[in-house]
Design a protein around this motif. Structure first.
Motif, PDB file in Angstrom:
ATOM      1  N   PHE A 112       0.938  -1.309   0.090  1.00 18.72           N
ATOM      2  CA  PHE A 112      -0.152   0.090  -0.097  1.00 18.72           C
ATOM      3  C   PHE A 112       0.853   1.442  -0.146  1.00 18.72           C
ATOM      4  O   PHE A 112       0.353   2.328  -0.563  1.00 18.72           O
ATOM      5  CB  PHE A 112      -0.934   0.004   1.153  1.00 18.72           C
ATOM      6  N   ILE A 154       1.740   1.618  -3.827  1.00 14.15           N
ATOM      7  CA  ILE A 154       0.687   2.320  -4.385  1.00 14.15           C
ATOM      8  C   ILE A 154       0.439   3.682  -4.145  1.00 14.15           C
ATOM      9  O   ILE A 154       0.173   4.551  -5.057  1.00 14.15           O
ATOM     10  CB  ILE A 154      -0.836   1.362  -4.116  1.00 14.15           C
ATOM     11  N   GLN A 187       2.301  -1.868  -8.518  1.00 12.25           N
ATOM     12  CA  GLN A 187       1.580  -0.353  -8.258  1.00 12.25           C
ATOM     13  C   GLN A 187       1.536   0.594  -9.735  1.00 12.25           C
ATOM     14  O   GLN A 187       0.397   1.149  -9.754  1.00 12.25           O
ATOM     15  CB  GLN A 187       2.519   0.605  -7.353  1.00 12.25           C
ATOM     16  N   VAL A 234      -1.806  -1.226 -10.862  1.00 12.85           N
ATOM     17  CA  VAL A 234      -3.050  -0.721  -9.832  1.00 12.85           C
ATOM     18  C   VAL A 234      -3.309   0.851 -10.349  1.00 12.85           C
ATOM     19  O   VAL A 234      -4.539   1.198 -10.462  1.00 12.85           O
ATOM     20  CB  VAL A 234      -2.441  -0.639  -8.505  1.00 12.85           C
ATOM     21  N   THR A 282      -8.417  -0.891  -4.394  1.00  4.09           N
ATOM     22  CA  THR A 282      -7.734  -1.417  -3.201  1.00  4.09           C
ATOM     23  C   THR A 282      -8.307  -2.253  -2.299  1.00  4.09           C
ATOM     24  O   THR A 282      -7.744  -3.049  -1.649  1.00  4.09           O
ATOM     25  CB  THR A 282      -6.966  -0.090  -2.418  1.00  4.09           C
ATOM     26  N   ILE A 290      -7.334  -5.685  -3.372  1.00  4.09           N
ATOM     27  CA  ILE A 290      -5.951  -6.083  -2.903  1.00  4.09           C
ATOM     28  C   ILE A 290      -6.004  -6.530  -1.381  1.00  4.09           C
ATOM     29  O   ILE A 290      -5.458  -7.417  -1.080  1.00  4.09           O
ATOM     30  CB  ILE A 290      -4.994  -4.905  -3.243  1.00  4.09           C
ATOM     31  N   ASP A 291      -6.936  -5.629  -0.637  1.00  2.00           N
ATOM     32  CA  ASP A 291      -6.943  -6.028   0.817  1.00  2.00           C
ATOM     33  C   ASP A 291      -7.769  -7.469   1.041  1.00  2.00           C
ATOM     34  O   ASP A 291      -7.124  -8.184   1.799  1.00  2.00           O
ATOM     35  CB  ASP A 291      -7.824  -4.694   1.383  1.00  2.00           C
TER      36      ASP A 291
END
Length: 278
Positions: free
Chosen positions: A73, A76, A90, A93, A100, A103-104
Motif C-alpha cells: 500500500f 501504491i 503499483q 494498480v 484497493t 488487494i486488501d
C-alpha cells in the motif's frame, strides 16, 4: 531512466511467472502485447504473497506478510517501490484504477492461511473470494481498459473463473494441504472418510463455476479472450483428469497436465479462435 527501471521491474514479474507457472505463462503469451506486462505484474504480486505463507517455513511468516502488506500500500500511494515486484504492481494498480479493496481482500486471504486449518461455509467463500476471485477482477480491470460498464457486466463471470481455478487447485492439492500444511479447505468434508458422493458434489459445484466462466470468456475484449480461454482449457483438462480419478487416488497424489498436452491445448485454442468458435 525511469522507463528503464519500470521495464526492468516488469521483466522481473515476467520471470517469476515463467518460472512458477507454465499454464499462465503460455496463456499470457496469447494476450495482445498491451496486456502482457500488466498481467505479469499481477501474477508476480500474488505469487510472492502466496510464497510467504506456503514456503517460508523457517521465517516469521506473519511478520513477512504484514511487511509485504504495508509495503504494497505504500508503493501504491507513493507510486514507487525499490521492490521490483511491488513497483510493477503499483504501476498497474494506479494506471487501471484497480480497487484497493480487492488487494486488501487478497492479502487477508493470504493471512488466513497462517492460522485457519479448516473452514465453515462462510469462511470458505470468503477465502475463495480473496484468494482467487479478486485476482480475476484485477485482470478484468486491465482487460476492460476503463470501461466500467463492461467490467460490471463481466464481474460475476470473472469471479466464477477464479473460483473454478481455486477449487480445482484445492482438489489437486488435497494431499499436500493436509499432510504438509494441515489445511482442509472444503467445508463439511471429512477426508478421512472421503466418498465418491463427496467428490461428485464438489465437482458439480466446480462445473457450475466453469459454465458461468465460459459465458464471460465469450464476451471478453478480443485482445484478452484467447489468453483467458487457454488458461480455462488447461484447468478444464486438469479438472477432467481429477473427475476420472477414484477417491483414493486424489488423496495419494498430485495430478498435473503435461507440458506436451498444454502445448496441444494451446494450438487447439488458437485454431478455435481462428474459426471463431470461442
Amino acid at each position: 531512466m525511469m522507463q528503464l527501471y519500470d521495464s526492468t521491474c516488469f521483466d522481473c514479474s515476467r520471470l517469476i511467472t515463467n518460472n512458477y507457472s507454465t499454464s499462465f505463462s503460455l496463456g499470457i503469451k496469447a494476450f495482445a502485447q498491451k496486456f502482457r506486462d500488466p498481467i505479469y505484474a499481477i501474477y508476480g504480486f500474488v505469487r510472492y504473497a502466496d510464497e510467504i505463507v506456503d514456503t517460508f517455513h523457517e521465517h516469521d511468516k506473519a511478520k513477512l506478510i504484514a511487511t509485504f502488506r504495508a509495503d504494497t500500500f505504500k508503493a501504491i500511494e507513493e507510486r514507487i517501490s525499490l521492490n521490483p515486484v511491488l513497483h510493477a504492481f503499483q504501476i498497474v494498480v494506479n494506471h487501471y484504477n484497480i480497487d484497493t479493496d480487492l488487494i486488501d481482500a487478497f492479502l487477508t486471504s493470504m493471512e488466513m492461511d497462517l492460522y485457519a486449518k479448516s473452514y465453515d461455509e462462510e469462511g470458505y467463500k470468503a477465502y475463495i473470494y480473496g484468494s482467487a476471485e479478486v485476482i480475476g477482477l484485477m485482470c478484468l480491470r486491465v482487460f476492460c481498459e476503463g470501461n466500467n460498464q463492461q467490467y460490471q457486466a463481466l464481474l460475476p463471470n470473472a469471479c466464477s473463473l477464479g473460483s473454478a481455478f481455486q477449487k480445482v487447485n484445492f482438489l489437486r492439492d488435497v494431499k499436500a494441504d493436509r499432510e504438509e500444511r494441515g489445511r482442509i479447505y472444503f467445508p463439511n468434508v471429512n477426508f478421512d472418510k472421503f466418498t465418491d458422493r463427496d467428490k461428485q458434489a464438489i465437482e458439480l459445484d466446480i462445473q457450475k463455476d466453469f459454465d458461468m466462466a465460459f459465458e464471460g470468456i465469450k464476451m471478453l475484449p478480443v485482445g484478452s479472450k484467447l489468453g483467458v480461454y487457454i488458461a480455462y482449457t488447461y484447468y478444464k483438462q486438469l479438472f477432467k483428469k481429477i473427475s476420472r480419478m477414484p477417491v483414493d487416488s486424489i488423496l495419494q497424489k498430485r495430478v498435473r497436465v503435461s507440458d506436451t498436452r498444454k502445448l496441444a491445448l494451446f494450438a487447439q485454442a488458437v485454431m478455435q479462435q481462428k474459426l471463431n468458435v470461442i
